[in-house]
Design a protein around this motif. Structure first.
Motif, PDB file in Angstrom:
ATOM      1  N   VAL A 364       0.836  -1.201   0.000  1.00 43.28           N
ATOM      2  CA  VAL A 364       0.000   0.000   0.000  1.00 43.28           C
ATOM      3  C   VAL A 364       0.871   1.251   0.000  1.00 43.28           C
ATOM      4  N   LEU A 365       1.952   1.236   0.781  1.00 45.88           N
ATOM      5  CA  LEU A 365       2.855   2.383   0.835  1.00 45.88           C
ATOM      6  C   LEU A 365       3.510   2.630  -0.528  1.00 45.88           C
ATOM      7  N   ALA A 366       3.901   1.544  -1.218  1.00 44.41           N
ATOM      8  CA  ALA A 366       4.491   1.683  -2.555  1.00 44.41           C
ATOM      9  C   ALA A 366       3.478   2.294  -3.518  1.00 44.41           C
ATOM     10  N   TYR A 367       2.221   1.883  -3.397  1.00 42.88           N
ATOM     11  CA  TYR A 367       1.165   2.476  -4.225  1.00 42.88           C
ATOM     12  C   TYR A 367       1.022   3.966  -3.944  1.00 42.88           C
ATOM     13  N   GLN A 368       1.023   4.340  -2.655  1.00 42.91           N
ATOM     14  CA  GLN A 368       0.915   5.759  -2.294  1.00 42.91           C
ATOM     15  C   GLN A 368       2.022   6.581  -2.925  1.00 42.91           C
ATOM     16  N   PHE A 369       3.261   6.127  -2.718  1.00 41.87           N
ATOM     17  CA  PHE A 369       4.407   6.859  -3.254  1.00 41.87           C
ATOM     18  C   PHE A 369       4.312   6.999  -4.771  1.00 41.87           C
TER      19      PHE A 369
END
Length: 442
Positions: A364-369
């Motif tokens: 999810v964090l990779a998607y956000q970035f």
């Protein structure tokens, strides 16, 4: 793709297949994409035109000039304070309630303020877009991106918020430093400005005096703050977006005309003048949306997603997390909608992370970035094209300004993802593999 509980289409993992035949797009199809794109982006286009018209009404009352004069008194000798304040506040707003197109009303105001401080329009756009992109990228609980992605990944919403809070200020400082570094260079050597020789969208004549901020101006500004408060409340509690926000600004324009004593004829003429100045911006927004439509019509979006995800199964978990960042960044060019990208990519990335050892929270964090930071530079982002179009900044110059900033943010993001994977960020909320298998088997 199947419809989920919210009615949005979501990818079913493991169902990718190559169709036997597809209809090739013809030149006639391409021509039809242009009017379809204008229709698809109508909410952003008309919001930009409404904002331009309403701000022209506000300028006619002298309120904008008086506000610029007051801010010059406060920040005239310390533009770094202005830059940090704008980047920080806009990043906070994007991080919490997902604001984006709502920044468009501030473009011409900040361009005028920067011009009065002997800075250029690039500085104004840099402040706005850096705040907007970083806010989305490190969002704590953006309802349009983070919460949707966590729901799709089947992890608790708001979980892992401590890390996103911890990295917020460092990333904001990266954006602030990039804009401030450019500003210092322009102040020392104005000829190095990326806007040198490019006309300013405002009057090219320098303004040496500004009206005093009187009671009528303050009342108009108070009504503007009230309008923003109503808009923010509507976004947070009623699910408002650009149609409702456009209505709020029209109402504020009427109130402004009454308080400013413009009269119906003068207010109407000023509104028309303001909208006419932004027709080119509206065209840019429509064309930007057309690029994404061509990708959708050509049926290549899912092919790209599937092909990009396959190599991740052959590298370590840490490199897989960074690979997810790269994939999300590239795909944002073709799926500029944050929520749309979540529905297409997260159903694939979440179970893929289970296979390669990347916690779903990290996915999810990779998607956000990938979604947030690339919003600052991709030409298919209608909000970005609206902002730079309104400020008179050519995309080629903006690309040169923003690319180094994007590189810094991507490097910092990669380091965060590697560390998060190594330290097991999100393992406390990771679904059990058995449950994942059962869900995949249907």
């Amino acid at each position: 793709m199947v419809a989920n509980d919210s009615g949005r289409l979501s990818v079913v993992p493991g169902t990718y297949q190559i169709v036997e035949s597809t209809a090739n797009l013809t030149p006639w199809d391409l021509l039809q994409v242009i009017p379809r794109a204008f229709a698809a982006a109508q909410d952003v286009i008309f919001f930009v035109l409404i904002v331009g018209g309403v701000l022209a009404v506000a300028r006619a009352t002298g309120t904008v000039d008086a506000l610029i004069g007051r801010m010059l008194e406060r920040f005239g000798d310390s533009p770094q304070k202005l830059i940090f304040a704008v980047v920080f506040v806009f990043a906070m707003a994007s991080s919490s309630i997902g604001t984006a197109g709502e920044y468009i009303p501030f473009v011409l105001i900040l361009v005028a303020l920067c011009k009065a401080m002997k800075l250029d329009a690039m500085t104004a756009v840099g402040m706005i877009v850096a705040g907007y992109g970083i806010g989305y990228g490190v969002s704590a609980f953006n309802p349009f991106t983070v919460l949707i992605a966590q729901q799709i990944a089947e992890i608790p919403v708001y979980s892992g918020i401590w890390l996103r809070f911890a990295i917020f200020l460092p990333f904001v400082l990266i954006g602030f430093h990039h804009v401030w570094q450019y500003t210092q260079r322009v102040q020392k050597a104005p000829h190095t400005s990326m806007m040198a020789g490019i006309p300013c969208p405002l009057d090219n004549k320098p303004v040496h005096t500004y009206p005093q901020l009187n009671g009528r101006h303050k009342l108009i500004l108070a009504s503007f703050v009230a309008a923003l408060a109503i808009a923010v409340t509507g976004i947070a509690t009623q699910g408002w977006y650009l149609y409702e926000l456009g209505a709020v600004f029209i109402a504020w324009g009427i109130v402004t005309a009454v308080i400013g004593g413009l009269g119906a004829d003068k207010a109407a003429n000023k509104f028309i003048e303001g909208t006419s100045e932004l027709v080119m911006t509206a065209v840019l927004i429509g064309v930007a949306r057309g690029i994404a439509l061509v990708m959708e019509d050509g049926q290549i979006l899912h092919t790209l997603v599937h092909a990009m995800s396959m190599p991740l199964s052959h590298v370590s978990a840490e490199l897989s997390a960074v690979g997810m960042l790269v994939i999300q960044t590239v795909l944002n060019t073709f799926i500029p909608s944050g929520s749309g990208q979540a529905y297409v990519t997260m159903p694939l990335m979440a179970p893929l992370g289970d296979l390669v050892g990347v916690p779903r929270q990290v996915a999810v964090l990779a998607y956000q970035f990938g979604d947030g930071f690339s919003n600052m530079i991709i030409p298919t982002n209608a909000v970005l094209m609206g902002i730079i179009g309104m400020a008179g900044v050519p995309y080629s110059q903006w690309f040169k300004f923003c690319l180094p900033l994007l590189a810094k943010l991507m490097l910092a993001s990669a380091l965060v993802l590697v560390a998060a994977t190594l330290f097991g960020y999100g393992l406390d909320v990771q679904p059990q593999i058995s449950a994942v298998v059962e869900a995949a088997n249907g």
